[in-house]
Design a protein around this motif. Structure first.
Motif, PDB file in Angstrom:
ATOM      1  N   LYS A 124      74.536  12.275 -49.951  1.00  0.00           N
ATOM      2  CA  LYS A 124      74.417  11.917 -51.374  1.00  0.00           C
ATOM      3  C   LYS A 124      73.291  12.717 -52.016  1.00  0.00           C
ATOM      4  O   LYS A 124      73.448  13.278 -53.102  1.00  0.00           O
ATOM      5  N   ASN A 125      72.159  12.811 -51.340  1.00  0.00           N
ATOM      6  CA  ASN A 125      71.018  13.560 -51.875  1.00  0.00           C
ATOM      7  C   ASN A 125      71.351  15.043 -52.032  1.00  0.00           C
ATOM      8  O   ASN A 125      70.965  15.669 -53.020  1.00  0.00           O
ATOM      9  N   LYS A 126      72.044  15.610 -51.054  1.00  0.00           N
ATOM     10  CA  LYS A 126      72.399  17.037 -51.116  1.00  0.00           C
ATOM     11  C   LYS A 126      73.385  17.310 -52.254  1.00  0.00           C
ATOM     12  O   LYS A 126      73.272  18.328 -52.950  1.00  0.00           O
ATOM     13  N   LEU A 127      74.350  16.426 -52.457  1.00  0.00           N
ATOM     14  CA  LEU A 127      75.279  16.584 -53.576  1.00  0.00           C
ATOM     15  C   LEU A 127      74.532  16.530 -54.907  1.00  0.00           C
ATOM     16  O   LEU A 127      74.789  17.333 -55.809  1.00  0.00           O
ATOM     17  N   GLU A 128      73.593  15.597 -55.025  1.00  0.00           N
ATOM     18  CA  GLU A 128      72.792  15.483 -56.248  1.00  0.00           C
ATOM     19  C   GLU A 128      71.901  16.718 -56.435  1.00  0.00           C
ATOM     20  O   GLU A 128      71.747  17.214 -57.551  1.00  0.00           O
ATOM     21  N   GLU A 129      71.325  17.208 -55.347  1.00  0.00           N
ATOM     22  CA  GLU A 129      70.491  18.407 -55.395  1.00  0.00           C
ATOM     23  C   GLU A 129      71.292  19.610 -55.886  1.00  0.00           C
ATOM     24  O   GLU A 129      70.829  20.382 -56.740  1.00  0.00           O
ATOM     25  N   LEU A 130      72.493  19.781 -55.369  1.00  0.00           N
ATOM     26  CA  LEU A 130      73.352  20.877 -55.809  1.00  0.00           C
ATOM     27  C   LEU A 130      73.697  20.735 -57.292  1.00  0.00           C
ATOM     28  O   LEU A 130      73.672  21.706 -58.044  1.00  0.00           O
ATOM     29  N   GLU A 131      73.997  19.524 -57.711  1.00  0.00           N
ATOM     30  CA  GLU A 131      74.345  19.273 -59.107  1.00  0.00           C
ATOM     31  C   GLU A 131      73.168  19.616 -60.033  1.00  0.00           C
ATOM     32  O   GLU A 131      73.354  20.215 -61.088  1.00  0.00           O
ATOM     33  N   LEU A 132      71.962  19.279 -59.621  1.00  0.00           N
ATOM     34  CA  LEU A 132      70.765  19.524 -60.439  1.00  0.00           C
ATOM     35  C   LEU A 132      70.325  20.984 -60.437  1.00  0.00           C
ATOM     36  O   LEU A 132      69.935  21.522 -61.476  1.00  0.00           O
ATOM     37  N   ASN A 133      70.344  21.633 -59.276  1.00  0.00           N
ATOM     38  CA  ASN A 133      69.730  22.950 -59.118  1.00  0.00           C
ATOM     39  C   ASN A 133      70.704  24.098 -58.952  1.00  0.00           C
ATOM     40  O   ASN A 133      70.287  25.250 -58.895  1.00  0.00           O
ATOM     41  N   GLY A 134      71.974  23.810 -58.799  1.00  0.00           N
ATOM     42  CA  GLY A 134      72.922  24.865 -58.462  1.00  0.00           C
ATOM     43  C   GLY A 134      72.728  25.255 -57.006  1.00  0.00           C
ATOM     44  O   GLY A 134      71.998  24.606 -56.253  1.00  0.00           O
ATOM     45  N   ASP A 135      73.347  26.348 -56.604  1.00  0.00           N
ATOM     46  CA  ASP A 135      73.290  26.792 -55.217  1.00  0.00           C
ATOM     47  C   ASP A 135      71.888  27.279 -54.849  1.00  0.00           C
ATOM     48  O   ASP A 135      71.335  28.153 -55.517  1.00  0.00           O
ATOM     49  N   THR A 136      71.342  26.694 -53.801  1.00  0.00           N
ATOM     50  CA  THR A 136      70.065  27.113 -53.226  1.00  0.00           C
ATOM     51  C   THR A 136      70.239  27.113 -51.711  1.00  0.00           C
ATOM     52  O   THR A 136      71.227  26.601 -51.192  1.00  0.00           O
ATOM     53  N   ALA A 137      69.255  27.644 -51.001  1.00  0.00           N
ATOM     54  CA  ALA A 137      69.326  27.654 -49.536  1.00  0.00           C
ATOM     55  C   ALA A 137      69.361  26.240 -48.969  1.00  0.00           C
ATOM     56  O   ALA A 137      69.831  26.022 -47.858  1.00  0.00           O
ATOM     57  N   SER A 138      68.905  25.274 -49.728  1.00  0.00           N
ATOM     58  CA  SER A 138      68.834  23.884 -49.272  1.00  0.00           C
ATOM     59  C   SER A 138      70.137  23.115 -49.468  1.00  0.00           C
ATOM     60  O   SER A 138      70.424  22.166 -48.729  1.00  0.00           O
ATOM     61  N   ALA A 139      70.925  23.504 -50.466  1.00  0.00           N
ATOM     62  CA  ALA A 139      72.184  22.824 -50.785  1.00  0.00           C
ATOM     63  C   ALA A 139      73.046  23.825 -51.542  1.00  0.00           C
ATOM     64  O   ALA A 139      72.678  24.247 -52.636  1.00  0.00           O
ATOM     65  N   PHE A 140      74.189  24.204 -50.959  1.00  0.00           N
ATOM     66  CA  PHE A 140      74.995  25.261 -51.563  1.00  0.00           C
ATOM     67  C   PHE A 140      76.479  24.971 -51.448  1.00  0.00           C
ATOM     68  O   PHE A 140      76.908  24.082 -50.718  1.00  0.00           O
ATOM     69  N   SER A 141      77.247  25.756 -52.208  1.00  0.00           N
ATOM     70  CA  SER A 141      78.708  25.623 -52.219  1.00  0.00           C
ATOM     71  C   SER A 141      79.314  26.936 -51.730  1.00  0.00           C
ATOM     72  O   SER A 141      78.590  27.852 -51.342  1.00  0.00           O
ATOM     73  N   MET A 142      80.623  27.035 -51.788  1.00  0.00           N
ATOM     74  CA  MET A 142      81.298  28.275 -51.410  1.00  0.00           C
ATOM     75  C   MET A 142      81.042  29.387 -52.431  1.00  0.00           C
ATOM     76  O   MET A 142      81.302  30.548 -52.158  1.00  0.00           O
ATOM     77  N   LYS A 143      80.535  29.030 -53.618  1.00  0.00           N
ATOM     78  CA  LYS A 143      80.266  30.041 -54.653  1.00  0.00           C
ATOM     79  C   LYS A 143      79.119  30.963 -54.249  1.00  0.00           C
ATOM     80  O   LYS A 143      79.111  32.129 -54.611  1.00  0.00           O
ATOM     81  N   GLN A 144      78.117  30.410 -53.550  1.00  0.00           N
ATOM     82  CA  GLN A 144      76.960  31.200 -53.112  1.00  0.00           C
ATOM     83  C   GLN A 144      76.535  30.705 -51.739  1.00  0.00           C
ATOM     84  O   GLN A 144      75.984  29.623 -51.616  1.00  0.00           O
ATOM     85  N   LEU A 145      76.802  31.496 -50.739  1.00  0.00           N
ATOM     86  CA  LEU A 145      76.518  31.096 -49.359  1.00  0.00           C
ATOM     87  C   LEU A 145      75.139  31.569 -48.913  1.00  0.00           C
ATOM     88  O   LEU A 145      74.659  32.620 -49.343  1.00  0.00           O
ATOM     89  N   PHE A 146      74.544  30.792 -48.022  1.00  0.00           N
ATOM     90  CA  PHE A 146      73.250  31.114 -47.432  1.00  0.00           C
ATOM     91  C   PHE A 146      73.354  31.003 -45.920  1.00  0.00           C
ATOM     92  O   PHE A 146      74.079  30.147 -45.419  1.00  0.00           O
ATOM     93  N   ASN A 147      72.606  31.821 -45.208  1.00  0.00           N
ATOM     94  CA  ASN A 147      72.552  31.666 -43.761  1.00  0.00           C
ATOM     95  C   ASN A 147      71.454  30.659 -43.403  1.00  0.00           C
ATOM     96  O   ASN A 147      70.753  30.146 -44.291  1.00  0.00           O
ATOM     97  N   ALA A 148      71.307  30.374 -42.136  1.00  0.00           N
ATOM     98  CA  ALA A 148      70.348  29.357 -41.693  1.00  0.00           C
ATOM     99  C   ALA A 148      68.898  29.750 -41.981  1.00  0.00           C
ATOM    100  O   ALA A 148      68.022  28.879 -42.002  1.00  0.00           O
ATOM    101  N   GLN A 149      68.648  31.031 -42.220  1.00  0.00           N
ATOM    102  CA  GLN A 149      67.302  31.491 -42.546  1.00  0.00           C
ATOM    103  C   GLN A 149      67.032  31.432 -44.048  1.00  0.00           C
ATOM    104  O   GLN A 149      65.955  31.825 -44.504  1.00  0.00           O
ATOM    105  N   GLY A 150      68.004  30.957 -44.817  1.00  0.00           N
ATOM    106  CA  GLY A 150      67.832  30.818 -46.247  1.00  0.00           C
ATOM    107  C   GLY A 150      68.151  32.075 -47.039  1.00  0.00           C
ATOM    108  O   GLY A 150      67.871  32.147 -48.233  1.00  0.00           O
ATOM    109  N   GLU A 151      68.791  33.046 -46.389  1.00  0.00           N
ATOM    110  CA  GLU A 151      69.122  34.305 -47.048  1.00  0.00           C
ATOM    111  C   GLU A 151      70.543  34.242 -47.606  1.00  0.00           C
ATOM    112  O   GLU A 151      71.448  33.687 -46.985  1.00  0.00           O
TER     113      GLU A 151
END
Length: 153
Positions: A124-151
């Protein structure tokens, strides 16, 4: 530290699970989940106390019609292979039959240390985080992918 890919998705059912509208979805829910569990790269999925799909778990979204699905995968490639390269893709393409897809973010991914499992509240928190901030290394969608190192990948 090693990480696994975690995904969570929510969807509001168009009808109760015992409705004729939902029959095809319900009939294939357990077989598709079993296939996921047998797929290369699968680690874990959320289930109810009897081992049934997470669709039967009370949602933290205060809506009895809201389904929550959480799963953990070894990597992004194994997750994508299951989602887009198996029978699961049929249900993804036809989701409007069974789900209301309007509203806030319904799908999120994040990296979780190996040997940790996600919770409903974390999802729930991750969905809310994505909704608030868009794609980031912490919470992302298929629109912008990140690897485990945050890249960005």
């Amino acid at each position: 530290m090693k990480y696994h890919l975690t995904q969570a998705n929510i969807a509001r059912f168009n009808a109760s699970l015992d409705s004729p509208i939902m029959k095809e979805f319900v009939d294939f829910l357990e077989p598709v989940n079993k296939f996921a569990e047998e797929s290369n790269g699968f680690v874990w999925r959320l289930k109810d106390d009897t081992g049934r799909s997470a669709s039967y778990i009370e949602s933290p979204f205060k809506d009895e019609m809201m389904a929550v699905n959480i799963s953990v995968w070894k990597d992004l490639d194994s997750f994508k292979a299951f989602v887009y390269g198996t029978v699961h893709s049929y249900f993804l393409k036809n989701k409007k039959k069974w789900f209301d897809i309007k509203g806030p973010s319904q799908f999120v991914m994040w990296w979780l240390p190996v040997n940790e499992l996600p919770s409903l509240q974390m999802a729930k928190n991750k969905l809310e985080e994505l909704e608030l901030n868009g794609d980031t290394a912490s919470a992302f969608s298929m629109k912008q992918l990140f690897n485990a190192q945050g890249e960005v990948i």
